[in-house]
Design an enzyme around this catalytic site. Structure first.
Site, PDB file in Angstrom:
ATOM      1  N   HIS A 101     106.814 -21.122  65.427  1.00 55.98           N
ATOM      2  CA  HIS A 101     106.121 -22.403  65.285  1.00 55.98           C
ATOM      3  C   HIS A 101     106.358 -22.941  63.881  1.00 55.98           C
ATOM      4  O   HIS A 101     106.290 -22.206  62.908  1.00 55.98           O
ATOM      5  CB  HIS A 101     104.613 -22.216  65.511  1.00 55.98           C
ATOM      6  N   ARG A 153      87.760 -34.779  64.131  1.00 52.62           N
ATOM      7  CA  ARG A 153      88.005 -34.473  62.707  1.00 52.62           C
ATOM      8  C   ARG A 153      88.706 -35.643  62.025  1.00 52.62           C
ATOM      9  O   ARG A 153      88.435 -35.979  60.880  1.00 52.62           O
ATOM     10  CB  ARG A 153      88.858 -33.205  62.580  1.00 52.62           C
ATOM     11  N   SER A 169      93.011 -24.376  64.549  1.00 53.30           N
ATOM     12  CA  SER A 169      93.605 -25.376  65.432  1.00 53.30           C
ATOM     13  C   SER A 169      95.051 -24.991  65.766  1.00 53.30           C
ATOM     14  O   SER A 169      95.452 -24.958  66.940  1.00 53.30           O
ATOM     15  CB  SER A 169      93.547 -26.746  64.727  1.00 53.30           C
ATOM     16  N   LYS A 178      96.691 -22.983  69.701  1.00 51.01           N
ATOM     17  CA  LYS A 178      97.819 -23.379  70.548  1.00 51.01           C
ATOM     18  C   LYS A 178      98.872 -22.277  70.599  1.00 51.01           C
ATOM     19  O   LYS A 178      99.482 -22.028  71.631  1.00 51.01           O
ATOM     20  CB  LYS A 178      98.394 -24.700  70.030  1.00 51.01           C
ATOM     21  N   ASP A 200      90.749 -28.162  71.299  1.00 51.22           N
ATOM     22  CA  ASP A 200      91.350 -28.501  70.007  1.00 51.22           C
ATOM     23  C   ASP A 200      91.691 -29.986  69.956  1.00 51.22           C
ATOM     24  O   ASP A 200      91.475 -30.652  68.949  1.00 51.22           O
ATOM     25  CB  ASP A 200      92.613 -27.657  69.762  1.00 51.22           C
TER      26      ASP A 200
END
Ligand code: URA
Length: 431
Positions: free
Chosen positions: A82, A168, A183, A187, A161
């Protein structure tokens, strides 16, 4: 338990229990707890923080609010990668085939781009015919047989999320380390992989502007991963210039292919090989990082991983001939930008380059925008290079759209210095 008690607990600086976290995440996702109470709680978290355990409970509660990919019926070691979002970031297309060559399996679900960073799926879709929506069974079979598949997100990953992030965004509580880390990890933990390597970008074009900030985020994400029983390594990489020389969808596929054929730039070779080497060590295929790194470099140099990308494109019905002929498809309108001064290049502000690419049509300004896969930017100079006045800095491939504004941004993206500069693309590793 009431939401008021939970807000009060955090307001007093006390840690929230797993039950409290599950209570507010589920209550909010189901629409039982209103925005105003969750807003108050987010602000309390913003000021009081959360410890590693709370952050993990939050990541897990958000993960469990949606679909979790189960890869346990695929034999072998499943890995994932990621990136926190960079400009010119085509590492997944290089890393995926490399790990596949070593026998690891990458079943990657990726998103589309919004704003100045491109999306992996948008880039793939510059290849005619490519299918990025596969059924879970077809997706898994491809990974079983050929070790590699990259598809768009199906189902709903971490809807809690999504809802919390939107709140947020409008309550000035985005930049809280535990909220960001949980967050991102919610995922990633839904991806079903055994080992995850995180590429945390640092610098002007990135979410984290300083090494210190990025290090704190990386440490927290690695800790959340461990507490959730996953092996997670974070590598901090420099975003003081775009990655490689090409920015844009087809442009980035082209550069990824060139890198897989042993003709890539040093930053891509180095970052991809470093991330792959960490995955090889974590999966016990190699004991020694340096040996794993050298083996990874050799795979690139000898073009051994390219067939895995080619196979993936064919499996997903893409026109694989385009991989080797992509520049023919680049937009035929081109302009060059020349340097207005001489000197060493100190920085190429990635944010401006990413925004310029977006204005040309390579990225989306709004979720609904239609992108042009064949416009883009090719840098001819990188940080550390010396340029004379009037040397060509870059080529813009365009369709008139956004050209004026993009050119202006690009002119201002280059920062010069009068001394040589050493380029360091990897800044730290956290594991
Ligand atoms: N990216 C995410 O996915 N979440 C954040 O909170 C920040 C960046």
């Amino acid at each position: 338990m009431t939401i008021i008690e939970i807000i009060e607990t955090k307001k007093q600086g006390q840690p929230l229990s797993e039950e409290m976290i599950q209570f507010f995440v589920n209550g909010y996702t189901q629409g039982i707890i209103p925005d105003y109470q969750i807003s108050a709680l987010l602000m309390a978290i913003y000021f009081q923080g959360m410890n590693d355990e709370e952050s993990t409970f939050l990541a897990l509660a958000m993960r469990d609010s949606g679909d979790v990919l189960d890869l346990s019926d695929i034999e072998g070691i499943k890995v994932d990668k990621h990136s926190t979002g960079g400009v010119g970031d085509k590492i997944s297309f290089i890393l995926g085939p490399m790990v596949a060559h070593f026998g690891l399996k990458l079943a990657k679900m990726s998103g589309r781009g919004l704003g100045h960073t491109g999306g992996t799926i948008d880039k793939l879709e510059s290849i005619h015919g490519i299918q990025t929506e596969l059924t879970e069974e077809v997706f898994k079979n491809q990974v079983r047989q050929h070790h590699l598949a990259i598809i768009g997100q199906s189902g709903e990953i971490a809807p809690a999320d999504k809802k919390l992030y939107a709140l947020r965004d409008v309550t000035a509580t985005v930049n809280s380390m535990p909220l960001i880390a949980s967050s991102i990890m919610s995922k990633k933990l839904a991806s079903g992989a055994d080992i995850i390597v995180l590429d945390v970008k640092v610098g002007d074009g990135a979410f984290m502007k300083t090494v210190e900030e990025a290090r704190s985020l990386a440490k927290l994400m690695v800790e959340i991963g461990k507490l959730a029983h996953k092996k997670v390594i974070a590598v901090l990489t420099n975003m003081d210039e775009p990655l490689g020389y090409f920015i844009g969808n087809a442009h980035e596929i082209h550069e990824a292919v060139q890198t897989l054929l042993g003709k890539g730039p040093e930053d891509l070779n180095h970052i991809a090989s470093t991330l792959v080497a960490h995955l090889l060590v974590q999966s016990d295929l190699y004991q020694d990082f340096d040996i794993a790194y050298d083996a990874s470099r050799l795979v690139l140099q000898k073009g051994l991983a390219f067939p895995y990308l080619n196979r993936m494109i064919e499996d997903q019905h893409g026109d694989s001939e385009m991989l080797l002929t992509m520049p023919l498809y680049f937009s035929s309108h081109q302009v060059q930008l020349k340097s207005k001064q001489s000197g060493f290049i100190d920085r190429i502000e990635a944010l401006k380059v990413g925004k310029a690419a977006m204005l040309l049509g390579a990225g989306r300004q709004t979720k609904e925008a239609i992108i042009d896969h064949y416009v883009g930017i090719e840098l001819h100079k990188k940080v550390g290079d010396y340029v004379d006045k009037d040397d060509v800095l870059l080529t813009i491939y365009h369709q008139e759209k956004g050209l004026k504004e993009a050119t202006k941004l690009l002119e201002n993206a280059f920062v010069y210095t009068d001394h040589e500069k050493e380029v360091q693309s990897i800044l730290d590793t956290i594991q």
